[in-house]
Design a protein around this motif. Structure first.
Motif, PDB file in Angstrom:
ATOM      1  N   PRO A 107       0.822  -1.202   0.000  1.00 45.54           N
ATOM      2  CA  PRO A 107       0.000   0.000   0.000  1.00 45.54           C
ATOM      3  C   PRO A 107       0.860   1.258   0.000  1.00 45.54           C
ATOM      4  CG  PRO A 107       0.016  -0.975   2.192  1.00 45.54           C
ATOM      5  CD  PRO A 107       0.776  -1.909   1.290  1.00 45.54           C
ATOM      6  N   LEU A 108       0.269   2.315  -0.529  1.00 42.63           N
ATOM      7  CA  LEU A 108       0.874   3.632  -0.559  1.00 42.63           C
ATOM      8  C   LEU A 108      -0.033   4.554   0.250  1.00 42.63           C
ATOM      9  CD1 LEU A 108       3.099   5.488  -1.734  1.00 42.63           C
ATOM     10  CD2 LEU A 108       1.589   5.843  -3.713  1.00 42.63           C
ATOM     11  N   PHE A 109       0.557   5.281   1.166  1.00 44.67           N
ATOM     12  CA  PHE A 109      -0.209   6.152   2.048  1.00 44.67           C
ATOM     13  C   PHE A 109      -0.015   7.617   1.671  1.00 44.67           C
ATOM     14  CE2 PHE A 109       0.381   2.269   4.375  1.00 44.67           C
ATOM     15  CZ  PHE A 109      -0.814   2.081   5.034  1.00 44.67           C
ATOM     16  N   ALA A 110      -0.951   8.442   2.059  1.00 46.69           N
ATOM     17  CA  ALA A 110      -0.853   9.895   1.930  1.00 46.69           C
ATOM     18  C   ALA A 110      -1.649  10.485   3.077  1.00 46.69           C
ATOM     19  CB  ALA A 110      -1.395  10.366   0.587  1.00 46.69           C
ATOM     20  N   ARG A 111      -1.281  11.672   3.482  1.00 44.82           N
ATOM     21  CA  ARG A 111      -1.956  12.336   4.592  1.00 44.82           C
ATOM     22  C   ARG A 111      -2.347  13.742   4.183  1.00 44.82           C
ATOM     23  NH1 ARG A 111      -0.677  10.091   9.843  1.00 44.82           N
ATOM     24  NH2 ARG A 111       0.311   8.083   9.535  1.00 44.82           N
ATOM     25  N   THR A 112      -3.524  14.166   4.631  1.00 42.79           N
ATOM     26  CA  THR A 112      -3.966  15.529   4.381  1.00 42.79           C
ATOM     27  C   THR A 112      -4.541  16.112   5.661  1.00 42.79           C
ATOM     28  OG1 THR A 112      -6.186  14.812   3.701  1.00 42.79           O
ATOM     29  CG2 THR A 112      -4.559  15.102   1.956  1.00 42.79           C
ATOM     30  N   ALA A 113      -4.351  17.395   5.830  1.00 41.39           N
ATOM     31  CA  ALA A 113      -5.045  18.084   6.913  1.00 41.39           C
ATOM     32  C   ALA A 113      -6.537  17.994   6.595  1.00 41.39           C
ATOM     33  CB  ALA A 113      -4.588  19.533   6.984  1.00 41.39           C
ATOM     34  N   SER A 114      -7.364  17.778   7.598  1.00 45.18           N
ATOM     35  CA  SER A 114      -8.798  17.585   7.342  1.00 45.18           C
ATOM     36  C   SER A 114      -9.438  18.800   6.688  1.00 45.18           C
ATOM     37  CB  SER A 114      -9.532  17.208   8.632  1.00 45.18           C
ATOM     38  OG  SER A 114      -9.413  18.234   9.590  1.00 45.18           O
ATOM     39  N   ASN A 116      -8.050  20.503   4.332  1.00 44.57           N
ATOM     40  CA  ASN A 116      -7.544  20.593   2.964  1.00 44.57           C
ATOM     41  C   ASN A 116      -8.378  19.685   2.049  1.00 44.57           C
ATOM     42  OD1 ASN A 116      -6.087  20.754   0.598  1.00 44.57           O
ATOM     43  ND2 ASN A 116      -4.102  20.631   1.604  1.00 44.57           N
ATOM     44  N   VAL A 117      -9.583  20.121   1.793  1.00 42.31           N
ATOM     45  CA  VAL A 117     -10.552  19.340   1.026  1.00 42.31           C
ATOM     46  C   VAL A 117     -10.061  19.079  -0.395  1.00 42.31           C
ATOM     47  CG1 VAL A 117     -12.936  19.326   0.164  1.00 42.31           C
ATOM     48  CG2 VAL A 117     -12.433  20.211   2.445  1.00 42.31           C
ATOM     49  N   GLY A 118      -9.418  20.052  -1.013  1.00 49.04           N
ATOM     50  CA  GLY A 118      -8.936  19.895  -2.378  1.00 49.04           C
ATOM     51  C   GLY A 118      -7.919  18.779  -2.500  1.00 49.04           C
ATOM     52  N   SER A 119      -6.999  18.709  -1.569  1.00 45.76           N
ATOM     53  CA  SER A 119      -5.982  17.666  -1.616  1.00 45.76           C
ATOM     54  C   SER A 119      -6.605  16.286  -1.377  1.00 45.76           C
ATOM     55  CB  SER A 119      -4.887  17.938  -0.592  1.00 45.76           C
ATOM     56  OG  SER A 119      -3.791  17.098  -0.815  1.00 45.76           O
ATOM     57  N   ALA A 120      -7.562  16.204  -0.476  1.00 44.40           N
ATOM     58  CA  ALA A 120      -8.247  14.930  -0.249  1.00 44.40           C
ATOM     59  C   ALA A 120      -8.964  14.470  -1.519  1.00 44.40           C
ATOM     60  CB  ALA A 120      -9.235  15.061   0.911  1.00 44.40           C
ATOM     61  N   ARG A 121      -9.561  15.404  -2.256  1.00 48.66           N
ATOM     62  CA  ARG A 121     -10.236  15.057  -3.517  1.00 48.66           C
ATOM     63  C   ARG A 121      -9.252  14.535  -4.551  1.00 48.66           C
ATOM     64  NH1 ARG A 121     -14.377  19.670  -3.156  1.00 48.66           N
ATOM     65  NH2 ARG A 121     -12.576  20.916  -3.708  1.00 48.66           N
ATOM     66  N   VAL A 122      -8.062  15.143  -4.613  1.00 47.63           N
ATOM     67  CA  VAL A 122      -7.027  14.674  -5.541  1.00 47.63           C
ATOM     68  C   VAL A 122      -6.716  13.208  -5.273  1.00 47.63           C
ATOM     69  CG1 VAL A 122      -4.545  14.854  -6.069  1.00 47.63           C
ATOM     70  CG2 VAL A 122      -5.969  16.915  -5.994  1.00 47.63           C
ATOM     71  N   LEU A 123      -6.538  12.876  -4.010  1.00 43.76           N
ATOM     72  CA  LEU A 123      -6.220  11.495  -3.649  1.00 43.76           C
ATOM     73  C   LEU A 123      -7.377  10.555  -3.959  1.00 43.76           C
ATOM     74  CD1 LEU A 123      -4.370  12.286  -0.332  1.00 43.76           C
ATOM     75  CD2 LEU A 123      -3.329  11.553  -2.495  1.00 43.76           C
ATOM     76  N   GLU A 124      -8.595  10.958  -3.625  1.00 45.58           N
ATOM     77  CA  GLU A 124      -9.769  10.120  -3.902  1.00 45.58           C
ATOM     78  C   GLU A 124      -9.928   9.851  -5.392  1.00 45.58           C
ATOM     79  OE1 GLU A 124     -12.905  12.353  -2.063  1.00 45.58           O
ATOM     80  OE2 GLU A 124     -12.146  11.923  -0.047  1.00 45.58           O
ATOM     81  N   ARG A 125      -9.690  10.868  -6.221  1.00 46.82           N
ATOM     82  CA  ARG A 125      -9.784  10.695  -7.680  1.00 46.82           C
ATOM     83  C   ARG A 125      -8.798   9.650  -8.188  1.00 46.82           C
ATOM     84  NH1 ARG A 125      -9.558  16.729  -8.147  1.00 46.82           N
ATOM     85  NH2 ARG A 125     -11.724  17.348  -8.102  1.00 46.82           N
ATOM     86  N   ASN A 126      -7.732   9.462  -7.441  1.00 49.19           N
ATOM     87  CA  ASN A 126      -6.698   8.519  -7.844  1.00 49.19           C
ATOM     88  C   ASN A 126      -6.769   7.194  -7.091  1.00 49.19           C
ATOM     89  OD1 ASN A 126      -4.691   9.620  -9.937  1.00 49.19           O
ATOM     90  ND2 ASN A 126      -5.152  11.390  -8.645  1.00 49.19           N
ATOM     91  N   GLY A 127      -7.902   6.927  -6.464  1.00 49.73           N
ATOM     92  CA  GLY A 127      -8.141   5.626  -5.856  1.00 49.73           C
ATOM     93  C   GLY A 127      -7.771   5.477  -4.398  1.00 49.73           C
ATOM     94  N   PHE A 128      -7.275   6.515  -3.764  1.00 48.75           N
ATOM     95  CA  PHE A 128      -6.959   6.437  -2.337  1.00 48.75           C
ATOM     96  C   PHE A 128      -8.253   6.440  -1.531  1.00 48.75           C
ATOM     97  CE2 PHE A 128      -2.946   7.874  -3.970  1.00 48.75           C
ATOM     98  CZ  PHE A 128      -1.983   7.461  -3.047  1.00 48.75           C
ATOM     99  N   LEU A 129      -8.252   5.686  -0.453  1.00 51.58           N
ATOM    100  CA  LEU A 129      -9.395   5.639   0.458  1.00 51.58           C
ATOM    101  C   LEU A 129      -8.972   6.131   1.829  1.00 51.58           C
ATOM    102  CD1 LEU A 129     -10.756   2.086  -0.425  1.00 51.58           C
ATOM    103  CD2 LEU A 129     -11.609   4.290  -1.255  1.00 51.58           C
ATOM    104  N   GLU A 130      -9.886   6.777   2.520  1.00 51.01           N
ATOM    105  CA  GLU A 130      -9.614   7.175   3.897  1.00 51.01           C
ATOM    106  C   GLU A 130      -9.591   5.925   4.764  1.00 51.01           C
ATOM    107  OE1 GLU A 130     -11.675   9.498   7.608  1.00 51.01           O
ATOM    108  OE2 GLU A 130     -12.064  10.313   5.609  1.00 51.01           O
ATOM    109  N   VAL A 131      -8.501   5.765   5.533  1.00 51.16           N
ATOM    110  CA  VAL A 131      -8.379   4.592   6.398  1.00 51.16           C
ATOM    111  C   VAL A 131      -8.211   4.966   7.867  1.00 51.16           C
ATOM    112  CG1 VAL A 131      -7.512   3.079   4.580  1.00 51.16           C
ATOM    113  CG2 VAL A 131      -5.887   4.392   5.973  1.00 51.16           C
ATOM    114  N   GLY A 132      -8.165   6.243   8.157  1.00 54.06           N
ATOM    115  CA  GLY A 132      -8.029   6.644   9.545  1.00 54.06           C
ATOM    116  C   GLY A 132      -7.837   8.135   9.685  1.00 54.06           C
TER     117      GLY A 132
END
Length: 153
Positions: A107-114, A116-132
């Motif tokens: 797995p590949l992880f990424a973190r965003t400040a809660s 930072n909605v735009g950055s979270a959307r970037v990750l979601e568009r690329n298949g990342f899921l929130e895990v914690g």
């Protein structure tokens, strides 16, 4: 769109990473974003580490951001930074998509400040899921904040 880092990229990279709004959005940043000596030392460590993949995001021959992956506490993590003057143009989403072909570890992880909605959307568009979620002190806002942990399998 992605290319290796060149020494001439350092000045732009430093400016992107010290922009006040970008620092607030990223939140988990250097304690003093204006400290060029600390930035140069950090950059030299990253560029000299063979386990770190660093790329510059380029559009029409102009550097617009950076993207990298590294291992921290046993987890492979993705990080990126876009010139704040160019936010909202899809450069981060396209760069993450292209970078995922370079970075084979899952797995590949990424973190965003809660916040930072735009950055979270970037990750979601690329298949990342929130895990914690986690709470930590964020230099960029001068307080403890919530951080979202994302994972791509």
């Amino acid at each position: 769109m992605l290319r290796p880092f060149e020494p001439s990229d350092a000045d732009a990279y430093f400016e992107w990473m010290r922009d006040p709004e970008a620092v607030r959005q990223a939140a988990f940043t250097a304690s003093d974003p204006d400290d060029r000596a600390a930035f140069d030392a950090w950059l030299a460590r990253n560029l000299g580490n063979p386990e770190v993949i660093n790329r510059i995001i380029e559009v029409d021959g102009t550097a617009v951001g950076s993207i990298s992956s590294f291992t921290i506490e046993g987890d492979r993590e993705l990080s990126y930074w876009i010139d704040p003057a160019l936010w909202g143009r899809g450069y981060a989403s396209a760069a993450v998509e292209e970078f995922l072909a370079i970075e084979p570890i899952r797995p590949l992880f990424a973190r965003t400040a809660s916040h930072n909605v735009g950055s979270a959307r970037v990750l979601e568009r690329n298949g990342f899921l929130e895990v914690g979620r986690d709470v930590g002190y964020a230099n960029g806002v001068g307080a403890e904040i919530e951080e979202i942990i994302h994972r791509l399998d």
